[in-house]
Scaffold this motif. Structure first.
Motif, mmCIF file in Angstrom:
data_model
loop_
_atom_site.group_PDB
_atom_site.id
_atom_site.type_symbol
_atom_site.label_atom_id
_atom_site.label_comp_id
_atom_site.label_asym_id
_atom_site.label_seq_id
_atom_site.Cartn_x
_atom_site.Cartn_y
_atom_site.Cartn_z
ATOM 1 N N LYS A 3 44.022 33.866 35.980
ATOM 2 C CA LYS A 3 42.576 33.924 36.206
ATOM 3 C C LYS A 3 42.083 35.372 36.251
ATOM 4 O O LYS A 3 40.983 35.675 35.794
ATOM 5 C CB LYS A 3 42.234 33.203 37.510
ATOM 6 C CG LYS A 3 40.775 33.005 37.731
ATOM 7 C CD LYS A 3 40.535 32.096 38.918
ATOM 8 C CE LYS A 3 39.067 31.775 39.040
ATOM 9 N NZ LYS A 3 38.800 30.794 40.062
ATOM 10 N N ILE A 4 42.875 36.272 36.776
ATOM 11 C CA ILE A 4 42.502 37.686 36.835
ATOM 12 C C ILE A 4 42.777 38.369 35.501
ATOM 13 O O ILE A 4 41.953 39.133 34.991
ATOM 14 C CB ILE A 4 43.252 38.397 37.974
ATOM 15 C CG1 ILE A 4 42.761 37.867 39.314
ATOM 16 C CG2 ILE A 4 43.072 39.910 37.900
ATOM 17 C CD1 ILE A 4 43.522 38.380 40.505
ATOM 18 N N ARG A 5 43.922 38.082 34.910
ATOM 19 C CA ARG A 5 44.330 38.734 33.658
ATOM 20 C C ARG A 5 43.360 38.441 32.517
ATOM 21 O O ARG A 5 43.112 39.291 31.667
ATOM 22 C CB ARG A 5 45.745 38.281 33.294
ATOM 23 C CG ARG A 5 46.382 39.100 32.211
ATOM 24 C CD ARG A 5 47.842 38.748 31.966
ATOM 25 N NE ARG A 5 48.032 37.334 31.679
ATOM 26 C CZ ARG A 5 48.773 36.501 32.435
ATOM 27 N NH1 ARG A 5 49.383 36.937 33.510
ATOM 28 N NH2 ARG A 5 48.901 35.250 32.106
ATOM 29 N N THR A 6 42.770 37.243 32.479
ATOM 30 C CA THR A 6 41.888 36.851 31.380
ATOM 31 C C THR A 6 40.422 37.166 31.643
ATOM 32 O O THR A 6 39.589 36.941 30.781
ATOM 33 C CB THR A 6 42.028 35.344 31.093
ATOM 34 O OG1 THR A 6 41.720 34.613 32.286
ATOM 35 C CG2 THR A 6 43.431 35.015 30.625
ATOM 36 N N SER A 7 40.092 37.692 32.789
ATOM 37 C CA SER A 7 38.700 37.996 33.111
ATOM 38 C C SER A 7 38.433 39.500 32.974
ATOM 39 O O SER A 7 38.999 40.303 33.713
ATOM 40 C CB SER A 7 38.379 37.554 34.541
ATOM 41 O OG SER A 7 37.111 38.013 34.927
ATOM 42 N N PRO A 8 37.538 39.885 32.074
ATOM 43 C CA PRO A 8 37.232 41.322 31.942
ATOM 44 C C PRO A 8 36.536 41.869 33.184
ATOM 45 O O PRO A 8 36.596 43.058 33.461
ATOM 46 C CB PRO A 8 36.315 41.392 30.717
ATOM 47 C CG PRO A 8 35.818 40.009 30.503
ATOM 48 C CD PRO A 8 36.811 39.071 31.117
ATOM 49 N N ARG A 9 35.917 41.011 33.923
ATOM 50 C CA ARG A 9 35.230 41.444 35.150
ATOM 51 C C ARG A 9 36.229 41.780 36.260
ATOM 52 O O ARG A 9 36.030 42.707 37.028
ATOM 53 C CB ARG A 9 34.286 40.337 35.590
ATOM 54 C CG ARG A 9 33.565 40.629 36.861
ATOM 55 C CD ARG A 9 32.625 39.506 37.186
ATOM 56 N NE ARG A 9 32.169 39.633 38.556
ATOM 57 C CZ ARG A 9 31.726 38.650 39.274
ATOM 58 N NH1 ARG A 9 31.641 37.454 38.774
ATOM 59 N NH2 ARG A 9 31.347 38.833 40.513
ATOM 60 N N TRP A 10 37.303 40.992 36.388
ATOM 61 C CA TRP A 10 38.242 41.148 37.491
ATOM 62 C C TRP A 10 39.475 41.981 37.146
ATOM 63 O O TRP A 10 40.074 42.607 37.996
ATOM 64 C CB TRP A 10 38.703 39.787 37.987
ATOM 65 C CG TRP A 10 37.627 39.000 38.656
ATOM 66 C CD1 TRP A 10 36.415 39.458 39.082
ATOM 67 C CD2 TRP A 10 37.656 37.623 38.973
ATOM 68 N NE1 TRP A 10 35.697 38.457 39.638
ATOM 69 C CE2 TRP A 10 36.431 37.295 39.591
ATOM 70 C CE3 TRP A 10 38.596 36.622 38.789
ATOM 71 C CZ2 TRP A 10 36.140 36.030 40.035
ATOM 72 C CZ3 TRP A 10 38.293 35.347 39.226
ATOM 73 C CH2 TRP A 10 37.079 35.062 39.849
ATOM 74 N N TYR A 11 39.889 41.976 35.858
ATOM 75 C CA TYR A 11 41.181 42.572 35.518
ATOM 76 C C TYR A 11 41.299 44.059 35.867
ATOM 77 O O TYR A 11 42.287 44.450 36.456
ATOM 78 C CB TYR A 11 41.527 42.344 34.051
ATOM 79 C CG TYR A 11 42.895 42.880 33.714
ATOM 80 C CD1 TYR A 11 44.034 42.249 34.194
ATOM 81 C CD2 TYR A 11 43.042 44.047 32.978
ATOM 82 C CE1 TYR A 11 45.293 42.749 33.928
ATOM 83 C CE2 TYR A 11 44.304 44.552 32.703
ATOM 84 C CZ TYR A 11 45.417 43.899 33.185
ATOM 85 O OH TYR A 11 46.656 44.401 32.922
ATOM 86 N N CYS A 26 40.015 45.806 38.177
ATOM 87 C CA CYS A 26 40.007 46.077 39.627
ATOM 88 C C CYS A 26 41.119 45.367 40.382
ATOM 89 O O CYS A 26 41.648 45.897 41.350
ATOM 90 C CB CYS A 26 38.666 45.658 40.224
ATOM 91 S SG CYS A 26 37.273 46.532 39.496
ATOM 92 N N PHE A 27 41.470 44.150 39.975
ATOM 93 C CA PHE A 27 42.385 43.316 40.753
ATOM 94 C C PHE A 27 43.703 43.046 40.038
ATOM 95 O O PHE A 27 44.404 42.107 40.366
ATOM 96 C CB PHE A 27 41.711 41.983 41.096
ATOM 97 C CG PHE A 27 40.500 42.131 41.968
ATOM 98 C CD1 PHE A 27 40.637 42.398 43.312
ATOM 99 C CD2 PHE A 27 39.227 42.012 41.442
ATOM 100 C CE1 PHE A 27 39.538 42.538 44.127
ATOM 101 C CE2 PHE A 27 38.112 42.156 42.239
ATOM 102 C CZ PHE A 27 38.261 42.421 43.587
ATOM 103 N N LYS A 28 44.079 43.877 39.065
ATOM 104 C CA LYS A 28 45.276 43.585 38.271
ATOM 105 C C LYS A 28 46.568 43.578 39.079
ATOM 106 O O LYS A 28 47.500 42.885 38.743
ATOM 107 C CB LYS A 28 45.394 44.543 37.101
ATOM 108 C CG LYS A 28 45.637 45.971 37.500
ATOM 109 C CD LYS A 28 45.762 46.848 36.289
ATOM 110 C CE LYS A 28 46.031 48.269 36.747
ATOM 111 N NZ LYS A 28 46.318 49.134 35.636
ATOM 112 N N ASP A 29 46.643 44.325 40.183
ATOM 113 C CA ASP A 29 47.861 44.370 40.981
ATOM 114 C C ASP A 29 47.796 43.530 42.253
ATOM 115 O O ASP A 29 48.702 43.587 43.076
ATOM 116 C CB ASP A 29 48.188 45.824 41.344
ATOM 117 C CG ASP A 29 48.531 46.642 40.112
ATOM 118 O OD1 ASP A 29 49.138 46.073 39.188
ATOM 119 O OD2 ASP A 29 48.188 47.839 40.079
ATOM 120 N N CYS A 30 46.733 42.775 42.429
ATOM 121 C CA CYS A 30 46.583 41.948 43.638
ATOM 122 C C CYS A 30 47.416 40.683 43.520
ATOM 123 O O CYS A 30 47.481 40.066 42.463
ATOM 124 C CB CYS A 30 45.124 41.574 43.862
ATOM 125 S SG CYS A 30 44.094 42.967 44.317
#
Length: 156
Positions: free
Chosen positions: A80-88, A90-94
Motif C-alpha cells: 500500500k505504501i510502495r504503490t502510492s506516490p503520495r506515501w512512498y 515519506c513512509f518507505k521505511d515504516c
C-alpha cells in the motif's frame, strides 16, 4: 486462549490449591495494571510468596511461547505504501504505527487525582501499535491519564 495454550502444551496444570485461570489472572493483573505484589495479594487473597511464585511461573511459560507470540517485522515496504506516490517517499521505511488513546477509567477516590487528565475525568492512556497490514495489533501498556505520551513511549 492463553489459558488453553498453556493447558494444551502442558506448560501449566491445575493444582489442588490454584487453577491455571487464577495463575494467568494474577500474572495479567500485575502486568496489565502495573500493580505491586502486595496489592495483588489483597485482591486474590493469597500470600505474597504464592503471588510471587505463580507470577514467575507464568512469566517463564510466556517466555516459552515467545517464538509464536512475537514476530519480527517484515523487511519489505508494505504494498500500500510502495504503490502510492503520495506515501512512498515519506513512509518507505515504516513498518507500523503507534498511537495513544485515552479510555475512561473507574478508580478509587484515593487514586483519582493521578488518573484525571486535562478534561477533568478519570482515564487511562493506552498506547497501541499496529502493522500496516492490520493483521496484528498490540496494546503496549496502560498508564494513568495524567501521564504524558512522551513518558509512555520512552518507557518502552
Amino acid at each position: 486462549m492463553l489459558v488453553q495454550t498453556f493447558r494444551s502444551r502442558r506448560l501449566l496444570e491445575d493444582s489442588i490449591h490454584i487453577t491455571v485461570e487464577e495463575r494467568v489472572a494474577i500474572f495479567l493483573h500485575v502486568v496489565g495494571h502495573n500493580q505491586r505484589f502486595r496489592i495483588v495479594q489483597n485482591t486474590f487473597r493469597r500470600s505474597m510468596e504464592t503471588i510471587s511464585r505463580y507470577f514467575k511461573q507464568v512469566l517463564y511459560d510466556v517466555g516459552e511461547l515467545i517464538g509464536e507470540m512475537i514476530r519480527s517485522p517484515p523487511s519489505q515496504t508494505p504494498t500500500k505504501i510502495r504503490t502510492s506516490p503520495r506515501w512512498y517517499p515519506c513512509f518507505k521505511d515504516c513498518i507500523g504505527a503507534i498511537d495513544v488513546t485515552h479510555v475512561t477509567a473507574r478508580v478509587p477516590r484515593s487514586q483519582a487525582a493521578t488518573y484525571r487528565g486535562r478534561k477533568h475525568y478519570t482515564r487511562q492512556n493506552v498506547p497501541v501499535a499496529v502493522n500496516f497490514n492490520l493483521k496484528s495489533t498490540y496494546v503496549l501498556s496502560c498508564w494513568e491519564g495524567s501521564a504524558h505520551d512522551a513518558n509512555i513511549l520512552s518507557d518502552r
